[in-house]
Design a protein around this motif. Structure first.
Motif, PDB file in Angstrom:
ATOM      1  N   TRP A 156     -55.035 -93.689 -23.650  1.00 47.98           N
ATOM      2  CA  TRP A 156     -55.051 -93.023 -22.334  1.00 47.98           C
ATOM      3  C   TRP A 156     -55.145 -94.058 -21.223  1.00 47.98           C
ATOM      4  O   TRP A 156     -56.213 -94.628 -20.977  1.00 47.98           O
ATOM      5  CB  TRP A 156     -56.238 -92.059 -22.231  1.00 47.98           C
ATOM      6  CG  TRP A 156     -56.167 -90.955 -23.243  1.00 47.98           C
ATOM      7  CD1 TRP A 156     -55.483 -89.786 -23.125  1.00 47.98           C
ATOM      8  CD2 TRP A 156     -56.798 -90.916 -24.532  1.00 47.98           C
ATOM      9  NE1 TRP A 156     -55.649 -89.020 -24.256  1.00 47.98           N
ATOM     10  CE2 TRP A 156     -56.447 -89.693 -25.137  1.00 47.98           C
ATOM     11  CE3 TRP A 156     -57.611 -91.798 -25.254  1.00 47.98           C
ATOM     12  CZ2 TRP A 156     -56.885 -89.332 -26.399  1.00 47.98           C
ATOM     13  CZ3 TRP A 156     -58.050 -91.427 -26.510  1.00 47.98           C
ATOM     14  CH2 TRP A 156     -57.681 -90.214 -27.072  1.00 47.98           C
ATOM     15  N   HIS A 177     -57.599 -86.439 -20.014  1.00 45.32           N
ATOM     16  CA  HIS A 177     -57.302 -85.265 -20.839  1.00 45.32           C
ATOM     17  C   HIS A 177     -58.358 -84.203 -20.561  1.00 45.32           C
ATOM     18  O   HIS A 177     -59.354 -84.483 -19.868  1.00 45.32           O
ATOM     19  CB  HIS A 177     -57.241 -85.616 -22.334  1.00 45.32           C
ATOM     20  CG  HIS A 177     -58.436 -86.366 -22.860  1.00 45.32           C
ATOM     21  ND1 HIS A 177     -58.611 -86.682 -24.189  1.00 45.32           N
ATOM     22  CD2 HIS A 177     -59.542 -86.853 -22.240  1.00 45.32           C
ATOM     23  CE1 HIS A 177     -59.753 -87.336 -24.359  1.00 45.32           C
ATOM     24  NE2 HIS A 177     -60.336 -87.459 -23.199  1.00 45.32           N
ATOM     25  N   SER A 179     -60.182 -82.805 -22.755  1.00 40.78           N
ATOM     26  CA  SER A 179     -61.185 -82.793 -23.819  1.00 40.78           C
ATOM     27  C   SER A 179     -62.634 -82.968 -23.348  1.00 40.78           C
ATOM     28  O   SER A 179     -63.540 -82.407 -23.976  1.00 40.78           O
ATOM     29  CB  SER A 179     -60.837 -83.852 -24.872  1.00 40.78           C
ATOM     30  OG  SER A 179     -59.570 -83.571 -25.422  1.00 40.78           O
ATOM     31  N   ARG A 204     -52.868 -89.785 -15.619  1.00 39.01           N
ATOM     32  CA  ARG A 204     -52.634 -90.992 -16.421  1.00 39.01           C
ATOM     33  C   ARG A 204     -51.994 -92.062 -15.541  1.00 39.01           C
ATOM     34  O   ARG A 204     -51.055 -91.778 -14.784  1.00 39.01           O
ATOM     35  CB  ARG A 204     -51.697 -90.677 -17.592  1.00 39.01           C
ATOM     36  CG  ARG A 204     -52.219 -89.539 -18.463  1.00 39.01           C
ATOM     37  CD  ARG A 204     -52.637 -89.974 -19.827  1.00 39.01           C
ATOM     38  NE  ARG A 204     -53.265 -88.859 -20.556  1.00 39.01           N
ATOM     39  CZ  ARG A 204     -52.787 -88.290 -21.646  1.00 39.01           C
ATOM     40  NH1 ARG A 204     -51.661 -88.743 -22.172  1.00 39.01           N
ATOM     41  NH2 ARG A 204     -53.416 -87.303 -22.234  1.00 39.01           N
ATOM     42  N   GLN A 218     -52.886 -79.784 -18.757  1.00 35.25           N
ATOM     43  CA  GLN A 218     -53.152 -79.604 -20.176  1.00 35.25           C
ATOM     44  C   GLN A 218     -53.912 -78.304 -20.350  1.00 35.25           C
ATOM     45  O   GLN A 218     -54.623 -77.864 -19.437  1.00 35.25           O
ATOM     46  CB  GLN A 218     -54.036 -80.738 -20.720  1.00 35.25           C
ATOM     47  CG  GLN A 218     -53.263 -81.944 -21.205  1.00 35.25           C
ATOM     48  CD  GLN A 218     -54.148 -82.914 -21.979  1.00 35.25           C
ATOM     49  OE1 GLN A 218     -55.371 -82.854 -21.935  1.00 35.25           O
ATOM     50  NE2 GLN A 218     -53.514 -83.830 -22.680  1.00 35.25           N
ATOM     51  N   GLU A 220     -56.602 -77.103 -23.026  1.00 37.87           N
ATOM     52  CA  GLU A 220     -57.442 -77.455 -24.157  1.00 37.87           C
ATOM     53  C   GLU A 220     -57.942 -76.153 -24.772  1.00 37.87           C
ATOM     54  O   GLU A 220     -58.149 -75.176 -24.059  1.00 37.87           O
ATOM     55  CB  GLU A 220     -58.642 -78.263 -23.634  1.00 37.87           C
ATOM     56  CG  GLU A 220     -59.518 -78.868 -24.683  1.00 37.87           C
ATOM     57  CD  GLU A 220     -59.081 -80.290 -25.012  1.00 37.87           C
ATOM     58  OE1 GLU A 220     -58.156 -80.797 -24.341  1.00 37.87           O
ATOM     59  OE2 GLU A 220     -59.653 -80.884 -25.928  1.00 37.87           O
ATOM     60  N   PHE A 260     -61.899 -87.717 -31.711  1.00 41.16           N
ATOM     61  CA  PHE A 260     -62.826 -86.590 -31.572  1.00 41.16           C
ATOM     62  C   PHE A 260     -62.503 -85.420 -32.498  1.00 41.16           C
ATOM     63  O   PHE A 260     -63.108 -84.357 -32.396  1.00 41.16           O
ATOM     64  CB  PHE A 260     -62.865 -86.110 -30.112  1.00 41.16           C
ATOM     65  CG  PHE A 260     -61.535 -86.228 -29.400  1.00 41.16           C
ATOM     66  CD1 PHE A 260     -61.214 -87.394 -28.721  1.00 41.16           C
ATOM     67  CD2 PHE A 260     -60.614 -85.194 -29.442  1.00 41.16           C
ATOM     68  CE1 PHE A 260     -59.981 -87.519 -28.074  1.00 41.16           C
ATOM     69  CE2 PHE A 260     -59.392 -85.317 -28.802  1.00 41.16           C
ATOM     70  CZ  PHE A 260     -59.070 -86.478 -28.114  1.00 41.16           C
ATOM     71  N   GLY A 292     -51.752 -81.742 -29.652  1.00 42.44           N
ATOM     72  CA  GLY A 292     -52.645 -82.473 -30.544  1.00 42.44           C
ATOM     73  C   GLY A 292     -53.758 -81.516 -30.923  1.00 42.44           C
ATOM     74  O   GLY A 292     -54.106 -80.637 -30.143  1.00 42.44           O
ATOM     75  N   PHE A 316     -57.782 -78.054 -29.714  1.00 46.36           N
ATOM     76  CA  PHE A 316     -56.386 -78.476 -29.509  1.00 46.36           C
ATOM     77  C   PHE A 316     -56.195 -78.808 -28.040  1.00 46.36           C
ATOM     78  O   PHE A 316     -56.981 -78.389 -27.186  1.00 46.36           O
ATOM     79  CB  PHE A 316     -55.396 -77.392 -29.956  1.00 46.36           C
ATOM     80  CG  PHE A 316     -55.554 -76.083 -29.237  1.00 46.36           C
ATOM     81  CD1 PHE A 316     -54.920 -75.869 -28.014  1.00 46.36           C
ATOM     82  CD2 PHE A 316     -56.342 -75.057 -29.770  1.00 46.36           C
ATOM     83  CE1 PHE A 316     -55.066 -74.658 -27.342  1.00 46.36           C
ATOM     84  CE2 PHE A 316     -56.489 -73.842 -29.090  1.00 46.36           C
ATOM     85  CZ  PHE A 316     -55.861 -73.642 -27.881  1.00 46.36           C
ATOM     86  N   GLY A 317     -55.170 -79.582 -27.744  1.00 48.65           N
ATOM     87  CA  GLY A 317     -54.870 -79.890 -26.347  1.00 48.65           C
ATOM     88  C   GLY A 317     -53.367 -79.992 -26.184  1.00 48.65           C
ATOM     89  O   GLY A 317     -52.717 -80.832 -26.812  1.00 48.65           O
TER      90      GLY A 317
HETATM   91  N1  PHE Z   1     -57.005 -84.834 -25.769  1.00 48.75           N
HETATM   92  C1  PHE Z   1     -55.874 -85.133 -26.597  1.00 48.75           C
HETATM   93  C2  PHE Z   1     -54.798 -85.839 -25.732  1.00 48.75           C
HETATM   94  O1  PHE Z   1     -54.840 -85.729 -24.547  1.00 48.75           O
HETATM   95  C3  PHE Z   1     -55.304 -83.901 -27.214  1.00 48.75           C
HETATM   96  C4  PHE Z   1     -56.252 -83.254 -28.182  1.00 48.75           C
HETATM   97  C5  PHE Z   1     -57.139 -82.282 -27.760  1.00 48.75           C
HETATM   98  C6  PHE Z   1     -56.234 -83.595 -29.528  1.00 48.75           C
HETATM   99  C7  PHE Z   1     -58.013 -81.675 -28.647  1.00 48.75           C
HETATM  100  C8  PHE Z   1     -57.102 -83.008 -30.403  1.00 48.75           C
HETATM  101  C9  PHE Z   1     -57.976 -82.059 -29.986  1.00 48.75           C
HETATM  102  O2  PHE Z   1     -53.941 -86.493 -26.239  1.00 48.75           O
END
Ligand code: PHE
Length: 347
Positions: A156, A177, A179, A204, A218, A220, A260, A292, A316-317
């Motif tokens: 990142w 992100h 997350s 980013r 995103q 999440e 994570f 992801g 997930f994201g």
């Molecule tokens: N945060 C990750 C990204 O930006 C995506 C992700 C989120 C992956 C949650 C796994 C779980 O690339």
């Protein structure tokens, strides 16, 4: 001589009667009241008159002057009133005509899409949880199992808001992100089960091109509960993709790595354009990356306040703009933030 003054007055008033605008009025003043006018010349010549006539003629002359000045004043007002009346007549506004309709605006394509996503996940029991755009190093990285020395930070490219070296874990940044919202949601909801989506912008430090912006959305997702497995993640993703991209989409999970989640996966769907055959858009793989994802790492669960011995979860994201590019055949991601109404009005 008296007759001469009477004639001057009669003549001047007669001419004044035919005056109807400012220009003529100014002309009249120059001809009948200014220095070289017959009246002023006559008054100037008083000295040449025999003594016994001077007082009488002078008095009469001043009388004529006052009469003409008064008539001039009245005329001036009349001319102004006339001009006003004329302009009101010419530029009349018809107040009974319908006005110009304001063009109603509509929601930005990003907002429309987000709301659709909220709808889909809302039906699966996910609440929307909003977390801040400005984060600390601790939430964006540290608590997500990415310590300062960890090479995964290179995944990142980060906009730092202060010096990461000097600030250590207190450094602030624009979240790379969504997350870090996982930690905030868990800490707020512990000890209850969690089922949230965390939408928002992420940032980013990257070169802006037709394919990548330095800010994008995103979404999440996080579910924490008892006995949650990878199968729950798969079912959730499959249902969401069917709802968002069509019921005939095929989904695949591919092993991946995120600090994570453990295990970590990439969620792909068959290409919406070629249905998996292979085309330019999917780079002839037949697949498009959607998200992801993975099972929440025990360290992250613990940082959120949940014991990994009793709790498990998935996360997930997914990015939002890329999928819109595909859906609407948009060839430049910069359009989303370009504020070009010709683009925005299409949606
Ligand atoms: N945060 C990750 C990204 O930006 C995506 C992700 C989120 C992956 C949650 C796994 C779980 O690339």
């Amino acid at each position: 001589m008296d007759n001469h003054l009477d004639a001057i007055q009669t003549e001047a008033l007669a001419v004044l009667a035919s005056v109807h605008d400012q220009a003529a009025l100014r002309e009249w003043h120059a001809a009948h009241l200014a220095k070289k006018s017959p009246l002023m010349l006559a008054l100037g010549d008083l000295g040449k008159l025999p003594k016994e006539q001077r007082a009488e003629i002078g008095r009469r002359g001043n009388e004529v002057k006052r009469t003409l000045e008064a008539a001039y004043g009245e005329k001036e007002q009349a001319v102004q009133a006339e001009a006003l009346a004329r302009s009101l007549g010419e530029n009349a506004v018809d107040v009974t005509l319908p006005g110009r309709q304001p063009r109603p605006g509509h929601l930005h394509i990003s907002t429309q899409t987000l709301r659709h996503i909220y709808q889909v996940f809302g039906e699966m029991g996910f609440q929307v949880y909003e977390a801040p755009d400005v984060e600390t190093d601790e939430f964006n990285f540290g608590l997500l199992n990415i310590p300062p020395y960890h090479p995964a930070r290179d995944m990142w490219d980060t906009f730092w808001l202060d010096n990461p070296q000097g600030g250590g874990s207190r450094g602030t940044l624009l979240r790379t992100h969504t997350s870090p919202g996982q930690i905030r949601a868990m800490r707020e909801m512990v000890p209850n089960p969690v089922r949230v989506i965390l939408p928002g912008k992420v940032y980013r430090y990257e070169q802006i091109t037709a394919r990548s912006e330095h800010q994008f959305y995103q979404i999440e997702g996080l579910a924490v509960g008892h006995g949650i497995t990878l199968a729950d993640l798969k079912g959730t993703m499959l249902n969401a993709i069917h709802r968002l991209y069509g019921a005939d989409r095929t989904v695949r999970f591919r092993g991946s790595y995120f600090p994570f989640t453990e295990p970590s996966v990439e969620v792909d769907m068959d290409c919406v354009l070629c249905n998996g055959v292979g085309c330019r858009v999917c780079k002839y793989t037949g697949w498009l990356e959607v998200s992801g994802a993975g099972m929440v790492h025990p360290v992250v669960l613990r940082n959120g306040g949940y014991s990994p011995d009793e709790w498990s979860g998935f996360a997930f994201g997914m990015g939002m703009e890329r999928s819109l590019l595909l859906k609407y055949s948009i060839d430049d991601i910069r359009m989303f933030y370009g504020n070009d109404l010709r683009f925005l009005r299409q949606f």
